[in-house]
Each structure stands twice: as structure tokens, then as C-alpha cells.
Design an enzyme around this catalytic site. Structure first.
Site, mmCIF file in Angstrom:
data_model
loop_
_atom_site.group_PDB
_atom_site.id
_atom_site.type_symbol
_atom_site.label_atom_id
_atom_site.label_comp_id
_atom_site.label_asym_id
_atom_site.label_seq_id
_atom_site.Cartn_x
_atom_site.Cartn_y
_atom_site.Cartn_z
ATOM 1 N N HIS A 200 0.835 -1.209 0.000
ATOM 2 C CA HIS A 200 0.000 0.000 0.000
ATOM 3 C C HIS A 200 0.866 1.254 0.000
ATOM 4 O O HIS A 200 0.513 2.263 -0.581
ATOM 5 C CB HIS A 200 -0.873 0.044 1.250
ATOM 6 C CG HIS A 200 -1.904 -1.024 1.290
ATOM 7 N ND1 HIS A 200 -2.800 -1.221 0.278
ATOM 8 C CD2 HIS A 200 -2.171 -1.953 2.226
ATOM 9 C CE1 HIS A 200 -3.583 -2.235 0.594
ATOM 10 N NE2 HIS A 200 -3.228 -2.702 1.766
ATOM 11 N N GLU A 442 -3.966 -11.637 -23.036
ATOM 12 C CA GLU A 442 -2.834 -11.770 -22.111
ATOM 13 C C GLU A 442 -2.176 -13.131 -22.176
ATOM 14 O O GLU A 442 -1.164 -13.362 -21.521
ATOM 15 C CB GLU A 442 -3.320 -11.570 -20.662
ATOM 16 C CG GLU A 442 -3.964 -10.238 -20.404
ATOM 17 C CD GLU A 442 -4.449 -10.085 -18.976
ATOM 18 O OE1 GLU A 442 -3.770 -9.417 -18.203
ATOM 19 O OE2 GLU A 442 -5.525 -10.639 -18.644
ATOM 20 N N ASP A 466 1.212 -9.211 -18.720
ATOM 21 C CA ASP A 466 1.059 -10.657 -18.617
ATOM 22 C C ASP A 466 1.418 -11.357 -19.923
ATOM 23 O O ASP A 466 1.985 -12.445 -19.902
ATOM 24 C CB ASP A 466 -0.387 -11.015 -18.230
ATOM 25 C CG ASP A 466 -0.576 -10.935 -16.731
ATOM 26 O OD1 ASP A 466 0.302 -11.423 -16.003
ATOM 27 O OD2 ASP A 466 -1.593 -10.376 -16.284
ATOM 28 N N CYS A 513 -3.009 -1.858 -22.969
ATOM 29 C CA CYS A 513 -3.119 -1.239 -21.642
ATOM 30 C C CYS A 513 -2.040 -1.727 -20.675
ATOM 31 O O CYS A 513 -2.048 -1.381 -19.506
ATOM 32 C CB CYS A 513 -4.504 -1.485 -21.044
ATOM 33 S SG CYS A 513 -4.834 -3.223 -20.711
HETATM 34 C C1 PEP Z 1 -1.412 -6.587 -18.160
HETATM 35 O O1 PEP Z 1 -1.280 -7.770 -17.842
HETATM 36 O O2 PEP Z 1 -0.723 -6.021 -19.032
HETATM 37 C C2 PEP Z 1 -2.432 -5.756 -17.492
HETATM 38 C C3 PEP Z 1 -2.701 -4.548 -17.909
HETATM 39 O O3 PEP Z 1 -3.047 -6.288 -16.407
HETATM 40 P P1 PEP Z 1 -2.377 -6.368 -14.952
HETATM 41 O O4 PEP Z 1 -1.089 -5.571 -15.000
HETATM 42 O O5 PEP Z 1 -3.370 -5.820 -14.023
HETATM 43 O O6 PEP Z 1 -2.135 -7.840 -14.798
HETATM 44 MG MG MG Z 2 -2.746 -8.760 -16.621
#
Ligand code: PEP
Ligand code: MG
Length: 593
Positions: A200, A442, A466, A513
Site C-alpha cells: 500500500h 494476455e 502478462d 493497456c
Molecule cells: C497486463 O497484464 O498487461 C495488465 C494490464 O493487467 P495487470 O497488470 O493488471 O495484470
Molecule cells: Mg494482466
């Protein structure tokens, strides 16, 4: 305990985990060494009085936490984190801490000795936990233990709110409660022995924009008060006792960084459009509602990834439907007129929610995570789907499913969504019937099946964090194989090309993303791939926009072709860096971006 510190050599370089970017130069204030005391035996007749003293300390600690809660709740940007104080209050009632300390006192040792023993035992237990998120929760127990010890010993605590100007705080660990109280006017940054990216404290440092480096392991044993130091929260570099030359170098870097930040402000209201008029939507990734101001500050065009799991973290019960509707509605209203992509719960792997029962897994990254968990906990999933749909009456929502690895999984999610929609219709509850449905790409299977998936969803969002981990078989959180984790791996470029081509063929939208979208060096590659939507931490938006506005889609396509012909990550990276230095020397000449 008295510890004698020797003079720190000039230019002592240390590298930790940079968790919140920015350069700070200041003088160190060393806070709260961990309080421990030696065993002090007591008489049998004194046991009850000692237990009473312990109970008094508990009530004092409760009082202090309530007071801090009141102060924090008066500050809107911190209200989000009140639950941390509630967690600390819960720990004060926990049997493992309270019951065990009482039992230890009954073995005729002082209150402080008993507490020290119990805390040491708890620390060992936490250190043996493999899960990073749970391990990070040790800091909450330590914080509560430290508070109790200070009350008991009467040790004068240097108040975190009562420190000098231009301070760099060094601490064994900073609790989230401490971090919430940092005075931004005086504290330039902080450095800790402990800590991880998911703690956190790291999350708060980012939302408060305080440069921070954690995980330095031994920093508290190296430094002393007023020692000059430099921290770079982007790279994780800490320099103790900087020489004149280093000081001058970092002062220049800091000024350039700040100048760049200011200069980047000038891009705020400009469109994200290339020289050949290719428009790219730059959206924000959000975890906490306290990050709204940042998303607005950097003119995010909506939210491309709302990681809803953060709503479930740090609490004993999952959020109910009404609470979720209120949270999603608030985000939608704040982001008007832009869309908000709400990703359904993505726990498991490194994200563990205390209020939900997850099995102990040998290999959690490949275990019950993302939609796999949601599909197993159907009722919980439906509550979330209902809440997202209900919120869709207040703005443009897109629903996204994480960690899809096969068609059946996606279809099951969609079927559940249909059931929830029918239920809402029957109840006469408003929602947007045209809400867009998308999935994260992913997993390697999602890439290989992208043409099939593209026929079943309205949009793809590529989670490169991922995707890289699973495609290259490189644990994204393991420092020993970090050298292999590279978005410029030829296999990743090919995977991205496959996904974009499938989306293009089916006429659906595609976004990136993962963290790759936030790195300006890769902007041109993503442009070459034809991406019209990128989602990133809001602070990166201006940097990416600056590059985007100075290159053309054609530049991107030509460069991508060149890169796709290369066979190693190294060759690709060198080629990309060279081309970017030629195209935008002002930005890529030095590594200051
Ligand atoms: C990713 O895996 O790129 C993603 C955006 O999800 P997270 O980072 O939350 O696993
Ligand atoms: Mg992810």
C-alpha cells in the site's frame, strides 16, 4: 540499543525498487528504528498488573488511530485509504497479537518483552509467505506493533508530521498510515529497507506523487540524520553523501526532469495526433478513485483499464452491489464524456484478496486467476456484472474480461452477462443494452485464437504485462529473470501484429493497456501496428503524446517492418533507439524521457 554509524563514503550508490518517479535531493531524517527489547523477567505477583498495562497500551493505540482517522477523513484525497487505519484497528483486536502477548506475559516476562517475542514470531511467519501481496501485509502488523511499543516504552517518537524542510525520510518500513501523513511541503521523498511494488505504501507514494525507493534492505543501518542524499524514484537509484560533481549532475537532471514535466503540461490540451493526422486515444489506467485528479490533470481521454480488484483489496468482505455501483458511477461521471473500461475482478496470481477464499497454489500465475476465479465464484461475479451494468446508465461503460485463454471461457462470461441483463430488464432497472464487451489479450492462446475471438467481442485490450510473462515464460515479478522480460522480443512484436491484424480484419477496436503503452520509446512501434487506443498510468500520457505528435503513422509502419526482420531483442532495441534518436533527437538524445 545504541548503534554507531561510520562515515558514509562519498558517492555511495545503492539501487532499490523505484516505486514513485521523480528526483529528490535533501538531507536524511532517520525515523523509528524497529523497537525491540531484551527479555525482562517479572514476579508472578506482577503478571496481572503487566497485562493491565498491555491493555492500557491497546486502548491508547486505538485512541491514536481514531484521532489519525479523523484527521485523514477531513482530507478528501486521502479518504480512500481510511480502510488501512481500520485494518490497524482490527489488528489491535487480533488474537495472534493480543492473545499471544498476554500468554507470553503469563510466562512472567514484561509486557515489552512479550510483545517483542510475539512480533518476532509474526515477522518470521510473514517472511515465509511466498505470496508477495500477503508478505507486504507484514508492514501493517509491524506498524501496529511499533505503535504499541512506543506507547509502552514512552520512547519519544519523532513525529512524521513534525520534521524539517527538505527531508528525505529513511525508515525500516513506512506504514501506509505514516505515508498518508507525510507533509508534501517538507518531505521530498522516502527510502525504506523493506517494501514491494504491491505494498500500500508504494501505491500511496504514487498517488501522492512523492518520489520513493523501497526494498533497499539495509539502508537504515547505513545512514544517519542530516546525511545528504539523492533519490531517483524512477530508476530506484539512491546516492548517499553525493560528491560535488554528482550533486551538480543530479541537480541538472532534476531541473531537466522538472522542466520536462512543465513543458509536458503544454501538451495537455493538444490532441494526440500524428503528423499525418492519425488520431490515437490516450486513456488512463486507474486502481484507486484517489487517482482521478491525476487522470484529469493529464487530460486522459477516459479510462482504458479500471483494475476493479483494488476495490476488493485490504478488506474482510468483498464490496456489495450498491457500493460497486456508487464507485463505478463516480468514475463515469468524473470521466464524462469519455468511456470507462471496467475490467472484472482480476485476482489470483500476485493479487490476493483477504476476504475471498483462494486456494494455496503451487503456481499461482497459472492458477485460479482472472475470469477463472470469477467463473468459479459465479454469485460474486454476477454481483459485479450487475453493478457494472447498473452503472452503465450513467455514462459510456465497456466491460472487459481478464485472463481469457479459451473460447468457452469467453462464451460463459457472455452468457452470465446476458442472464444478468435479463434479470435487470425484468426488474425494470436501467442499464445500457449496447454496452461494449471486450477481453484482455494476455495469454499466448488468446493471441493464436485472436481471429476467432475477434468475432465474439467488441474490442481487445492487450495486457502486455502478462502477455510478455506468458509468451516468454518469464515471471514478471522475478528479478533473476528480469533481463529476459522485454517488450521488444521478436515473439512479442509478432504476437502484437497477429492481434492487431485479427482486430482489423474483424473491424473491432484494439487497445494496449500494459506498461508497454506508457513507454515513449515504444510509441512509434505501437503506431506502426495501427493502434488507435493506448491506456497507461496518467502521468505518462503527456510523454507519449509528445512523441506521437512529432512522428507519422508512416514512420511507424516503415520502422515496424524493419524491426520485424530482426531476430533478437537486443538488435531490435538498438535499431529502435537509433531510429528514434534520428527522428526525435531532442527527446531521445539523452535518457531523460
Ligand atoms: C497486463 O497484464 O498487461 C495488465 C494490464 O493487467 P495487470 O497488470 O493488471 O495484470
Ligand atoms: Mg494482466
Amino acid at each position: 540499543m545504541v548503534s554507531v554509524k561510520t562515515e558514509v563514503a562519498s558517492d555511495t550508490y545503492l539501487v532499490g525498487i523505484g516505486v514513485s518517479p521523480g528526483i529528490s535531493i535533501g538531507a536524511i531524517t532517520l525515523l523509528g528504528h524497529r523497537s525491540t527489547v531484551e527479555d525482562r523477567p517479572i514476579e508472578a505477583a506482577d503478571v496481572e498488573a503487566e497485562i493491565e498495562r498491555f491493555n492500557w497500551a491497546l486502548s491508547q493505540a486505538r485512541k491514536q488511530l481514531q484521532e489519525i482517522k479523523e484527521t485523514v477523513s477531513r482530507q478528501p484525497h486521502l479518504r480512500e485509504h481510511l480502510y488501512i487505519l481500520d485494518t490497524h484497528l482490527l489488528i489491535l483486536d487480533d488474537e495472534m497479537l493480543v492473545g499471544e502477548t498476554e500468554r507470553a506475559i503469563r510466562e512472567q516476562i514484561s509486557c515489552e518483552s512479550a510483545l517483542t517475542k510475539v512480533l518476532q514470531h509474526l515477522r518470521q511467519m510473514f517472511e515465509n509467505i511466498e505470496d508477495e501481496y500477503l508478505r507486504d501485509r507484514q508492514s501493517d502488523v509491524d506498524a501496529v506493533g511499533g505503535r504499541l511499543m512506543r506507547i509502552l516504552t514512552g520512547e519519544h517518537e519523532r513525529s512524521i508530521t513534525d520534521i524539517e524542510q527538505n527531508t528525505l525520510i529513511v525508515a525500516h518500513d513506512l506504514s501506509p498510515t505514516d505515508t498518508m501523513q507525510l507533509d508534501r511541503e517538507k518531505v521530498l521523498g522516502f527510502i525504506t529497507d523493506k517494501g514491494g511494488r504491491t505494498a500500500h505504501t508504494a501505491i500511496l507514494a504514487r498517488s501522492l506523487e512523492i518520489p520513493a525507493v523501497v526494498g533497499l534492505e539495509t539502508i537504515t543501518s547505513l545512514v544517519y540524520d542530516r546525511l545528504p542524499a539523492i533519490i531517483d524514484g524512477g530508476t530506484g537509484v539512491v546516492i548517499l553523501n553525493p560528491s560535488k560533481e554528482t550533486f551538480t549532475e543530479y541537480l541538472t537532471r532534476k531541473q531537466t526532469y522538472e522542466y520536462l514535466e512543465k513543458e509536458l503540461d503544454s501538451f495537455r490540451d493538444l490532441p494526440a495526433i500524428t503528423t499525418d493526422k492519425f488520431k490515437v486515444a490516450l486513456r488512463g489506467n486507474l486502481e484507486l478513485s484517489s487517482e482521478f485528479p491525476l487522470a484529469r490533470k493529464h487530460a486522459a481521454e477516459g479510462v482504458g483499464l479500471y483494475r476493479t480488484e483494488f476495490l476488493y483489496l485490504g478488506r474482510s468482505e468483498p464490496p456489495g452491489e450498491e457500493e460497486q455501483v456508487a464507485t463505478y458511477r463516480q468514475i463515469l461521471e468524473e470521466m464524462q464524456p469519455h468511456p470507462v473500461t471496467i475490467r472484472t475482478l482480476d485476482i489470483g496470481g500476485d493479487k490476493v484478496v483477504s476476504g475471498l477464499t483462494l486456494p494455496c497454489e503451487e503456481n499461482p500465475a497459472m492458477g485460479l486467476r482472472g475470469v477463472r476465479f470469477s467463473l468459479r465464484e459465479g454469485e460474486l461475479f454476477k454481483v459485479q456484472l450487475r453493478a457494472i451494468l447498473r452503472a452503465s446508465a450513467y455514462g459510456e461503460v465497456r466491460i472487459m474480461f481478464p485472463m481469457i485463454s479459451g473460447i468457452v471461457e469467453l462464451r460463459t462470461c457472455k452468457r452470465l452477462l446476458c442472464q444478468v441483463q435479463s434479470g435487470l430488464q425484468e426488474e425494470g432497472i436501467d442499464f445500457d443494452p449496447k454496452v461494449k464487451i471486450g477481453m484482455m489479450i494476455e495469454t499466448p492462446s488468446a493471441v493464436l485464437l485472436a481471429p476467432f475471438f475477434a468475432e465474439e467481442v467488441d474490442f481487445f485490450s492487450v495486457g502486455t504485462n502478462d502477455l510478455i510473462q506468458y509468451c516468454l515464460a518469464v515471471d514478471r515479478g522475478n528479478e533473476h529473470v528480469a533481463y529476459l522480460y522485454n517488450p521488444m522480443h521478436p515473439a512479442i512484436l509478432r504476437a502484437l501484429k497477429t492481434v492487431c491484424a485479427a482486430a482489423d480484419q474483424a473491424g473491432i477496436e484494439v487497445c494496449v493497456c500494459g506498461e508497454m503503452a506508457a513507454e515513449p520509446l515504444y510509441t512509434i512501434v505501437l503506431l506502426g501496428l495501427g493502434l488507435r487506443e493506448l491506456s497507461m498510468n496518467p502521468a505518462s500520457i503527456p510523454r507519449v503524446k509528445r512523441v506521437l505528435r512529432q512522428v507519422s503513422r508512416q514512420d511507424g509502419q516503415a520502422l515496424l517492418e524493419e524491426l520485424l526482420a530482426l531476430r533478437t531483442s537486443k538488435e531490435i532495441t538498438i535499431c529502435l533507439e537509433q531510429r528514434m534518436r534520428m527522428l526525435l533527437p531532442g527527446i531521445f538524445e539523452n535518457a531523460l524521457i
